[in-house]
Motif scaffolding. Structure first.
Motif, PDB file in Angstrom:
ATOM      1  N   SER A 195       0.863  -1.187   0.000  1.00 50.66           N
ATOM      2  CA  SER A 195       0.000   0.000   0.000  1.00 50.66           C
ATOM      3  C   SER A 195       0.896   1.232   0.000  1.00 50.66           C
ATOM      4  CB  SER A 195      -0.921   0.021   1.229  1.00 50.66           C
ATOM      5  OG  SER A 195      -0.169   0.143   2.424  1.00 50.66           O
ATOM      6  N   PHE A 196       0.351   2.355  -0.457  1.00 51.58           N
ATOM      7  CA  PHE A 196       1.118   3.597  -0.401  1.00 51.58           C
ATOM      8  C   PHE A 196       0.185   4.798  -0.271  1.00 51.58           C
ATOM      9  CE2 PHE A 196       0.577   3.084  -5.047  1.00 51.58           C
ATOM     10  CZ  PHE A 196       0.149   4.349  -5.432  1.00 51.58           C
ATOM     11  N   VAL A 197       0.735   5.876   0.270  1.00 55.96           N
ATOM     12  CA  VAL A 197       0.012   7.140   0.411  1.00 55.96           C
ATOM     13  C   VAL A 197       0.954   8.258  -0.008  1.00 55.96           C
ATOM     14  CG1 VAL A 197      -1.600   6.449   2.226  1.00 55.96           C
ATOM     15  CG2 VAL A 197       0.695   7.240   2.844  1.00 55.96           C
ATOM     16  N   THR A 198       0.393   9.387  -0.399  1.00 57.02           N
ATOM     17  CA  THR A 198       1.227  10.497  -0.849  1.00 57.02           C
ATOM     18  C   THR A 198       1.728  11.329   0.334  1.00 57.02           C
ATOM     19  OG1 THR A 198      -0.610  12.068  -1.073  1.00 57.02           O
ATOM     20  CG2 THR A 198      -0.134  10.638  -2.964  1.00 57.02           C
ATOM     21  N   PHE A 199       2.791  12.043   0.100  1.00 62.11           N
ATOM     22  CA  PHE A 199       3.346  12.965   1.087  1.00 62.11           C
ATOM     23  C   PHE A 199       2.282  13.985   1.493  1.00 62.11           C
ATOM     24  CE2 PHE A 199       5.750  16.855   2.144  1.00 62.11           C
ATOM     25  CZ  PHE A 199       6.654  16.373   3.067  1.00 62.11           C
ATOM     26  N   GLU A 200       1.543  14.486   0.512  1.00 59.79           N
ATOM     27  CA  GLU A 200       0.495  15.478   0.779  1.00 59.79           C
ATOM     28  C   GLU A 200      -0.586  14.915   1.689  1.00 59.79           C
ATOM     29  OE1 GLU A 200      -2.888  18.091  -1.641  1.00 59.79           O
ATOM     30  OE2 GLU A 200      -1.353  16.991  -2.733  1.00 59.79           O
ATOM     31  N   GLU A 201      -1.002  13.672   1.453  1.00 62.72           N
ATOM     32  CA  GLU A 201      -2.055  13.049   2.264  1.00 62.72           C
ATOM     33  C   GLU A 201      -1.639  12.929   3.729  1.00 62.72           C
ATOM     34  OE1 GLU A 201      -4.320  10.144  -0.949  1.00 62.72           O
ATOM     35  OE2 GLU A 201      -2.418   9.502  -0.042  1.00 62.72           O
ATOM     36  N   VAL A 202      -0.390  12.551   3.955  1.00 65.55           N
ATOM     37  CA  VAL A 202       0.091  12.401   5.329  1.00 65.55           C
ATOM     38  C   VAL A 202       0.171  13.766   6.013  1.00 65.55           C
ATOM     39  CG1 VAL A 202       1.924  11.525   6.818  1.00 65.55           C
ATOM     40  CG2 VAL A 202       1.398  10.349   4.677  1.00 65.55           C
ATOM     41  N   CYS A 203       0.730  14.754   5.311  1.00 65.73           N
ATOM     42  CA  CYS A 203       0.840  16.107   5.881  1.00 65.73           C
ATOM     43  C   CYS A 203      -0.536  16.660   6.241  1.00 65.73           C
ATOM     44  CB  CYS A 203       1.537  17.039   4.891  1.00 65.73           C
ATOM     45  SG  CYS A 203       3.316  16.791   4.754  1.00 65.73           S
ATOM     46  N   ALA A 204      -1.499  16.503   5.334  1.00 67.66           N
ATOM     47  CA  ALA A 204      -2.853  17.006   5.577  1.00 67.66           C
ATOM     48  C   ALA A 204      -3.487  16.310   6.782  1.00 67.66           C
ATOM     49  CB  ALA A 204      -3.714  16.807   4.336  1.00 67.66           C
ATOM     50  N   ALA A 205      -3.216  15.026   6.943  1.00 64.45           N
ATOM     51  CA  ALA A 205      -3.808  14.252   8.045  1.00 64.45           C
ATOM     52  C   ALA A 205      -3.298  14.701   9.403  1.00 64.45           C
ATOM     53  CB  ALA A 205      -3.521  12.767   7.847  1.00 64.45           C
ATOM     54  N   ILE A 206      -2.053  15.168   9.459  1.00 61.35           N
ATOM     55  CA  ILE A 206      -1.476  15.572  10.753  1.00 61.35           C
ATOM     56  C   ILE A 206      -1.419  17.091  10.912  1.00 61.35           C
ATOM     57  CG2 ILE A 206      -0.126  13.465  10.914  1.00 61.35           C
ATOM     58  CD1 ILE A 206       2.333  15.010  10.038  1.00 61.35           C
ATOM     59  N   GLY A 207      -1.950  17.835   9.934  1.00 58.67           N
ATOM     60  CA  GLY A 207      -1.985  19.287  10.038  1.00 58.67           C
ATOM     61  C   GLY A 207      -0.653  19.958   9.770  1.00 58.67           C
TER      62      GLY A 207
END
Length: 263
Positions: A195-207
């Motif tokens: 599985s993978f997620v984008t850098f943007e998705e992780v940043c948005a999730a943690i503010g």
């Protein structure tokens, strides 16, 4: 770096410097901060003493004039305390902005250094990966998008997206038609992903707004990836983890809003 955010922060910083006529430079303001805190504590204690005296005076009709005088004194003390609290709040805000500006300036110098490798945050992903045919893959690492290429399957030719590890030794390809791609027109692949997620998705999730920058460093990429340390990535999907992080961030915001309303 995001120059718009930097200019906006700098403007706010300068506005705070001129709002209160206490000193001409930040160091003096910060020095006064501890004095103001001490003075505010003394005034608060004085206020409590005056309130006690006032209750005693109000019980004695002969001292009604003195009680009236004490009420006026209490009012003045309250106004003075409110003034100090506003100044203290502004100084604390000013100190925080000053620290942010210093961090931005430090980051700007770092990004301008020729010895620091920089990456486009829009091309960064985090993937749980393993070798071809490994089941399941257990490792977690950042990868960078290298472009789209063609690959052939028994039933035709398709397009896939190539990803290379930041170290450069690992490659895998993602295509909508096939879960595992072994070879494209450009190369053989030595890795597959779970599985993978984008850098943007992780940043948005943690503010974190780092994904808005034009460039990020290796250390910044690894710092964001550290949010996965508290999870068992051998058992959990990265998409599910990011969802949990996002929900946790929403809960924090709700708590902050309730606290502000109560205050």
């Amino acid at each position: 770096m995001n120059l718009f955010n930097y200019s906006k922060l700098k403007k706010r910083y300068n506005e705070l410097l001129t709002k209160y006529d206490i000193a001409d430079d930040l160091p003096t303001l910060i020095e006064q901060r501890s004095w103001l805190l001490s003075e505010n504590q003394v005034l608060s204690e004085n206020l409590d003493q005056k309130k006690t005296l006032l209750r005693e005076y109000e019980s004695l009709e002969a001292l009604s004039e003195e009680a009236s005088s004490k009420r006026k004194e209490l009012t003045l003390l309250k106004e003075q305390i409110e003034k100090f609290q506003k100044i203290l709040g502004s100084l604390e805000n000013l100190d925080k902005i000053h620290q942010e500006i210093e961090a931005l300036e430090s980051r700007k110098k770092l990004l301008q250094s020729k010895n620091v490798k920089k990456y486009d945050p829009s091309k960064i992903i985090y993937a749980i990966y393993g070798g071809i045919n490994d089941n399941p893959p257990y490792n977690l690492a950042p990868f960078i998008y290298e472009g789209d290429v063609k690959y052939k399957s028994d039933d035709g030719t398709y397009i896939c997206s190539e990803y290379k590890s930041l170290g450069g030794s690992l490659w895998f390809a993602y295509g909508n038609q096939h879960s595992t791609i072994y070879e494209s027109e450009k190369r053989l692949y030595n890795s597959d992903y779970k599985s993978f997620v984008t850098f943007e998705e992780v940043c948005a999730a943690i503010g974190n707004k780092l994904y808005l920058e034009n460039e990020v460093t290796y250390d910044e990429i690894m710092s964001i990836m550290s949010v996965f340390d508290q999870y068992d990535t051998s058992k959990e999907n990265l998409v599910d983890i990011v969802y949990k992080l996002s929900e946790r961030q929403k809960d924090r915001k709700k708590i902050i809003k309730k606290t502000v309303r109560r205050a």
